[in-house]
Design a protein around this motif. Sequence first.
Motif, short mmCIF file in Angstrom:
data_model
loop_
_atom_site.label_atom_id
_atom_site.label_comp_id
_atom_site.label_asym_id
_atom_site.label_seq_id
_atom_site.Cartn_x
_atom_site.Cartn_y
_atom_site.Cartn_z
N ASP A 288 -5.87 -2.68 -3.94
CA ASP A 288 -4.93 -2.67 -5.06
C ASP A 288 -4.33 -1.27 -5.17
N VAL A 289 -3.00 -1.21 -5.18
CA VAL A 289 -2.27 0.05 -5.19
C VAL A 289 -1.61 0.25 -6.55
N PRO A 290 -1.71 1.43 -7.15
CA PRO A 290 -0.99 1.67 -8.41
C PRO A 290 0.49 1.37 -8.25
N TRP A 291 1.06 0.75 -9.26
CA TRP A 291 2.46 0.33 -9.21
C TRP A 291 3.38 1.47 -8.80
N ALA A 292 3.20 2.64 -9.40
CA ALA A 292 4.11 3.76 -9.15
C ALA A 292 3.98 4.31 -7.74
N ASP A 293 2.87 4.00 -7.06
CA ASP A 293 2.62 4.57 -5.73
C ASP A 293 2.98 3.62 -4.59
N MET A 294 3.29 2.36 -4.90
CA MET A 294 3.44 1.37 -3.84
C MET A 294 4.54 1.73 -2.84
N GLU A 295 5.71 2.10 -3.34
CA GLU A 295 6.82 2.38 -2.43
C GLU A 295 6.46 3.50 -1.47
N LYS A 296 5.92 4.59 -2.02
CA LYS A 296 5.55 5.73 -1.18
C LYS A 296 4.47 5.35 -0.17
N LYS A 297 3.47 4.61 -0.62
CA LYS A 297 2.34 4.29 0.25
C LYS A 297 2.73 3.31 1.36
N ILE A 298 3.55 2.30 1.03
CA ILE A 298 3.91 1.33 2.07
C ILE A 298 4.82 1.97 3.10
N LEU A 299 5.72 2.86 2.67
CA LEU A 299 6.58 3.55 3.62
C LEU A 299 5.76 4.45 4.54
N ALA A 300 4.81 5.17 3.94
CA ALA A 300 3.95 6.05 4.75
C ALA A 300 3.11 5.24 5.73
N ALA A 301 2.62 4.10 5.29
CA ALA A 301 1.79 3.26 6.15
C ALA A 301 2.60 2.71 7.32
N VAL A 302 3.83 2.27 7.04
CA VAL A 302 4.68 1.76 8.11
C VAL A 302 5.03 2.89 9.08
N ALA A 303 5.33 4.06 8.54
CA ALA A 303 5.69 5.20 9.38
C ALA A 303 4.54 5.61 10.31
N SER A 304 3.31 5.51 9.81
CA SER A 304 2.15 5.92 10.60
C SER A 304 1.52 4.76 11.35
N LYS A 305 2.20 3.59 11.32
CA LYS A 305 1.71 2.40 12.01
C LYS A 305 0.33 1.96 11.51
N THR A 306 0.13 2.11 10.19
CA THR A 306 -1.11 1.67 9.58
C THR A 306 -0.81 0.70 8.43
N ALA A 307 0.26 -0.05 8.56
CA ALA A 307 0.68 -0.96 7.49
C ALA A 307 -0.37 -2.04 7.26
N PRO A 308 -0.48 -2.55 6.04
CA PRO A 308 -1.39 -3.67 5.78
C PRO A 308 -0.87 -4.93 6.46
N ASP A 309 -1.70 -5.94 6.49
CA ASP A 309 -1.29 -7.21 7.10
C ASP A 309 -0.44 -8.04 6.13
N VAL A 310 -0.71 -7.90 4.84
CA VAL A 310 0.04 -8.61 3.80
C VAL A 310 0.28 -7.64 2.65
N ALA A 311 1.50 -7.63 2.11
CA ALA A 311 1.80 -6.74 0.98
C ALA A 311 2.62 -7.48 -0.06
N ASN A 312 2.38 -7.13 -1.31
CA ASN A 312 3.06 -7.70 -2.47
C ASN A 312 4.23 -6.78 -2.84
N LEU A 313 5.47 -7.22 -2.57
CA LEU A 313 6.67 -6.41 -2.83
C LEU A 313 7.73 -7.26 -3.51
N ASN A 314 8.68 -6.61 -4.16
CA ASN A 314 9.81 -7.35 -4.71
C ASN A 314 10.93 -7.42 -3.68
N PRO A 315 11.91 -8.33 -3.85
CA PRO A 315 12.93 -8.53 -2.81
C PRO A 315 13.74 -7.29 -2.47
#
Length: 429
Positions: free
Chosen positions: A74-101
């Motif tokens: 569970d990721v704090p709401w305010a941190d999700m954008e930063k964390k998911i971008l960093a994860a994708v950039a470092s090739k450590t993205a989660p398998d499933v993520a809860n995002l808005n369109p």
Amino acid sequence: MKKFFSILMIMSLLFAVACSNSDEVSKDKDSDKNEKVEIEFWTMQLSPTFDEYINGVIDDFEKENPNIKVKWVDVPWADMEKKILAAVASKTAPDVANLNPQFASKLAELDALVNMNEAVPADARDKYFEGVWKSNTFDGETFGIPWYLSTQVTMYNTKMFEDAGLDPDNPPKTFNEVYEVAKTIKEETGKYAFFPALDGSHLLETMVMMGADLTNEDMTKAAFNSPEGKEAFQLFVDLYQNELIPREVLTEGHGKAIDMYQAGQLAILASGPQFLDKIKENAPDILEVTRSSTQLTGETGKKNVAAMNLVVPKQSEHQEEAVKFSLFMTNAENQVEFDKIVPILPSIESAMDDPFFSELPENPTPIDKARIVSAKQLKDSEVLIPPMKNYEELKTSIFEALQAAMLDEMSVDEALEQAEQKWNEVLSN
């Protein structure tokens, strides 16, 4: 209070770089199907309020799929954008993520998400509301599976209506009617009727409801510099310059509207039913005199629905399992159970057959009544703002133009022209 903030985070209309070029769900035909795999599932601020529910769904899924283990993060709401971008950039993205369109579309623009039109069988896709499924489309590909939805209702203070000599059984249905109500309430009580939230996508949604097309069909040029667009801009300008809405609309958003409503300073609150939980906690006397009506709209009759989705990054080494889990999390049974915990709506059409969405309990509360109003209008609602490239820049530029017109720094025509030029510049890139 903690529960309310978790609920609020659920409804906030919500959220680059290197990624895999694979367009299909990863399937290792030579792997042992009985080999246990672990998938990582990210949500936005659902813990600890919804621990029992989320963990229960995960347990049920793992029992049906003993070869798959789900790790919930569970990721704090305010941190999700930063964390998911960093994860994708470092090739450590989660398998499933809860995002808005709107935020998920940023990743889709980078070809970073699995195309659900290919990953999900047609019979499974057909279970979701068609318009909501299509709202997750970018460049012809569908980047997410709809999870939970919300439609705004018009909550209004019946005592303030009565004090102003207005009929509490006849609330406004359109923005133009709100203008007339605002004049009467200001004249008779000295208070405000309405706080038009201009943050998020609210301004653009209002323009669409009032008949303005935001862009041409292929999204290469602005189209809102039109009579309908001018009417929408003029409405906000007139409300502001005639002092029928608070000055704070230029600096504060939806949160301020909630604060003013529960303080008895505002007659109408356009919001999701979930915000009545906060009013119940902080101002039970205001809740007692609150009724709910259908979502405010324009002459088009269009109503907006906000959606949250589950996406699967292409970096996932277990895309097939991730999609399978996403479909399980969003099935009708699990969605109805979630909706009975928090005032949200399901994205699976058949889930709406549950009496919970159509029948009031004995001695219904204003919250129960708001839920029924919200649910009844879902079938007539749609996601009004499609995923768009450089959306934040577009959204900011049109707000700044409207703000200048409201402050009388330029005319409505000049403001529309300025916004149009900026949109054309951004959309052409």
